[in-house]
Design a protein around this motif. Structure first.
Motif, PDB file in Angstrom:
ATOM      1  N   MET A   1      41.377  -7.251  79.549  1.00 23.76           N
ATOM      2  CA  MET A   1      42.107  -5.916  78.995  1.00 23.76           C
ATOM      3  C   MET A   1      40.785  -5.123  78.321  1.00 23.76           C
ATOM      4  O   MET A   1      41.154  -3.821  78.542  1.00 23.76           O
ATOM      5  N   ARG A   2      39.998  -5.508  78.102  1.00 27.79           N
ATOM      6  CA  ARG A   2      38.866  -4.628  77.312  1.00 27.79           C
ATOM      7  C   ARG A   2      37.875  -3.957  78.259  1.00 27.79           C
ATOM      8  O   ARG A   2      37.620  -4.579  79.364  1.00 27.79           O
ATOM      9  N   ASN A   3      37.524  -2.828  78.047  1.00 36.67           N
ATOM     10  CA  ASN A   3      36.744  -2.053  78.918  1.00 36.67           C
ATOM     11  C   ASN A   3      35.486  -1.931  78.231  1.00 36.67           C
ATOM     12  O   ASN A   3      35.299  -1.754  77.231  1.00 36.67           O
ATOM     13  N   VAL A   4      34.244  -1.245  79.342  1.00 28.99           N
ATOM     14  CA  VAL A   4      32.988  -0.958  78.952  1.00 28.99           C
ATOM     15  C   VAL A   4      32.974   0.399  78.788  1.00 28.99           C
ATOM     16  O   VAL A   4      31.660   0.719  78.432  1.00 28.99           O
ATOM     17  N   ASP A   5      33.666   1.450  79.561  1.00 30.02           N
ATOM     18  CA  ASP A   5      33.460   2.643  79.606  1.00 30.02           C
ATOM     19  C   ASP A   5      33.768   3.426  78.571  1.00 30.02           C
ATOM     20  O   ASP A   5      34.182   2.680  77.493  1.00 30.02           O
ATOM     21  N   GLY A   6      33.596   4.705  78.460  1.00 28.75           N
ATOM     22  CA  GLY A   6      33.839   5.521  76.977  1.00 28.75           C
ATOM     23  C   GLY A   6      35.198   5.604  76.799  1.00 28.75           C
ATOM     24  O   GLY A   6      35.436   5.203  75.236  1.00 28.75           O
ATOM     25  N   MET A   7      36.106   5.394  77.587  1.00 29.60           N
ATOM     26  CA  MET A   7      37.479   5.595  77.446  1.00 29.60           C
ATOM     27  C   MET A   7      37.904   4.052  76.855  1.00 29.60           C
ATOM     28  O   MET A   7      38.856   3.927  75.932  1.00 29.60           O
ATOM     29  N   GLY A   8      37.127   2.979  77.520  1.00 28.25           N
ATOM     30  CA  GLY A   8      37.370   1.757  77.038  1.00 28.25           C
ATOM     31  C   GLY A   8      37.130   1.489  75.548  1.00 28.25           C
ATOM     32  O   GLY A   8      38.175   0.811  74.808  1.00 28.25           O
ATOM     33  N   LYS A   9      36.064   2.023  75.239  1.00 30.19           N
ATOM     34  CA  LYS A   9      35.451   2.090  73.572  1.00 30.19           C
ATOM     35  C   LYS A   9      36.635   2.729  72.691  1.00 30.19           C
ATOM     36  O   LYS A   9      36.926   2.020  71.960  1.00 30.19           O
ATOM     37  N   PHE A  10      37.092   3.956  73.225  1.00 32.89           N
ATOM     38  CA  PHE A  10      38.002   4.664  72.458  1.00 32.89           C
ATOM     39  C   PHE A  10      39.268   3.797  72.227  1.00 32.89           C
ATOM     40  O   PHE A  10      39.899   3.358  71.297  1.00 32.89           O
ATOM     41  N   PHE A  11      39.895   3.023  73.417  1.00 35.80           N
ATOM     42  CA  PHE A  11      41.113   2.451  73.296  1.00 35.80           C
ATOM     43  C   PHE A  11      40.962   0.975  72.535  1.00 35.80           C
ATOM     44  O   PHE A  11      41.802   0.839  71.568  1.00 35.80           O
ATOM     45  N   ASP A  12      39.570   0.470  72.610  1.00 37.27           N
ATOM     46  CA  ASP A  12      39.488  -0.721  71.812  1.00 37.27           C
ATOM     47  C   ASP A  12      39.157  -0.352  70.118  1.00 37.27           C
ATOM     48  O   ASP A  12      39.847  -0.972  69.275  1.00 37.27           O
ATOM     49  N   SER A  13      38.687   0.853  69.803  1.00 34.45           N
ATOM     50  CA  SER A  13      38.524   1.243  68.571  1.00 34.45           C
ATOM     51  C   SER A  13      40.191   1.432  67.856  1.00 34.45           C
ATOM     52  O   SER A  13      40.412   1.181  66.706  1.00 34.45           O
ATOM     53  N   ILE A  14      41.141   1.857  68.815  1.00 33.57           N
ATOM     54  CA  ILE A  14      42.582   1.946  68.344  1.00 33.57           C
ATOM     55  C   ILE A  14      42.980   0.726  67.969  1.00 33.57           C
ATOM     56  O   ILE A  14      43.790   0.426  67.060  1.00 33.57           O
ATOM     57  N   ARG A  15      42.952  -0.178  68.990  1.00 34.76           N
ATOM     58  CA  ARG A  15      43.338  -1.687  68.694  1.00 34.76           C
ATOM     59  C   ARG A  15      42.678  -2.238  67.565  1.00 34.76           C
ATOM     60  O   ARG A  15      43.223  -3.073  66.724  1.00 34.76           O
ATOM     61  N   LYS A  16      41.716  -1.997  67.061  1.00 35.69           N
ATOM     62  CA  LYS A  16      41.021  -2.400  65.942  1.00 35.69           C
ATOM     63  C   LYS A  16      41.461  -2.138  64.618  1.00 35.69           C
ATOM     64  O   LYS A  16      41.331  -2.799  63.731  1.00 35.69           O
ATOM     65  N   THR A  17      42.283  -1.001  64.552  1.00 36.41           N
ATOM     66  CA  THR A  17      42.907  -0.454  63.293  1.00 36.41           C
ATOM     67  C   THR A  17      44.076  -1.375  62.915  1.00 36.41           C
ATOM     68  O   THR A  17      44.462  -1.433  61.737  1.00 36.41           O
ATOM     69  N   GLY A  18      44.510  -2.295  64.020  1.00 37.46           N
ATOM     70  CA  GLY A  18      45.453  -3.283  63.321  1.00 37.46           C
ATOM     71  C   GLY A  18      47.009  -2.708  63.453  1.00 37.46           C
ATOM     72  O   GLY A  18      47.964  -3.456  63.420  1.00 37.46           O
ATOM     73  N   LEU A  19      47.082  -1.441  63.813  1.00 35.74           N
ATOM     74  CA  LEU A  19      48.436  -0.862  64.058  1.00 35.74           C
ATOM     75  C   LEU A  19      48.997  -1.295  65.348  1.00 35.74           C
ATOM     76  O   LEU A  19      48.352  -1.173  66.441  1.00 35.74           O
ATOM     77  N   ARG A  20      50.174  -1.921  65.454  1.00 36.36           N
ATOM     78  CA  ARG A  20      50.974  -2.427  66.703  1.00 36.36           C
ATOM     79  C   ARG A  20      52.390  -1.902  66.427  1.00 36.36           C
ATOM     80  O   ARG A  20      52.897  -1.761  65.332  1.00 36.36           O
ATOM     81  N   ARG A  21      53.046  -1.911  67.605  1.00 36.03           N
ATOM     82  CA  ARG A  21      54.473  -1.676  67.542  1.00 36.03           C
ATOM     83  C   ARG A  21      55.153  -2.477  67.134  1.00 36.03           C
ATOM     84  O   ARG A  21      54.897  -3.539  67.359  1.00 36.03           O
ATOM     85  N   GLY A  22      56.086  -2.287  66.324  1.00 32.34           N
ATOM     86  CA  GLY A  22      56.640  -3.315  65.269  1.00 32.34           C
ATOM     87  C   GLY A  22      57.415  -4.341  66.345  1.00 32.34           C
ATOM     88  O   GLY A  22      58.059  -3.917  67.347  1.00 32.34           O
ATOM     89  N   PRO A  23      57.635  -5.421  65.966  1.00 31.13           N
ATOM     90  CA  PRO A  23      58.569  -6.429  66.734  1.00 31.13           C
ATOM     91  C   PRO A  23      59.977  -6.242  66.704  1.00 31.13           C
ATOM     92  O   PRO A  23      60.705  -6.706  67.417  1.00 31.13           O
ATOM     93  N   ARG A  24      60.413  -5.579  65.619  1.00 30.40           N
ATOM     94  CA  ARG A  24      61.555  -5.270  65.349  1.00 30.40           C
ATOM     95  C   ARG A  24      61.934  -3.910  65.712  1.00 30.40           C
ATOM     96  O   ARG A  24      61.997  -2.921  64.882  1.00 30.40           O
TER      97      ARG A  24
END
Length: 91
Positions: A1-24
């Motif tokens: 799921m990880r990308n190496v292009d510019g947009m991939g880096k952007f989306f990876d940085s979002i994932r690194k924030t740790g914010l996820r949609r809640g399970p509830r």
């Protein structure tokens, strides 16, 4: 799921924030994700989000941006999927 292009880096940085949609989730899971990240009650987070909707354009606009950029529990991001499908169609 990880990308190496510019947009991939952007989306990876979002994932690194740790914010996820809640399970509830009730609807989109944003309130649950915010509550989990901030360590507050999920209903308090949902109430704060609803109150933010009283701000003209900003509340709902910000919610939509957060909704499209917040990863699911498995790390998939809705906007990333849109870009990926468009790129696949061009091939």
């Amino acid at each position: 799921m990880r990308n190496v292009d510019g947009m991939g880096k952007f989306f990876d940085s979002i994932r690194k924030t740790g914010l996820r949609r809640g399970p509830r989730r009730l609807i989109a899971g944003i309130g649950g994700g915010v509550a989990e990240k901030l360590g507050i009650n999920v209903w308090v987070a949902r109430l704060l989000i609803l109150v933010s909707f009283l701000l003209p354009v900003l509340g709902i606009g910000a919610y939509l941006v957060v909704w499209i950029l917040t990863p699911w529990q498995d790390g998939r991001i809705p906007l990333e999927r849109v870009f990926r499908s468009r790129r696949d169609l061009r091939r």
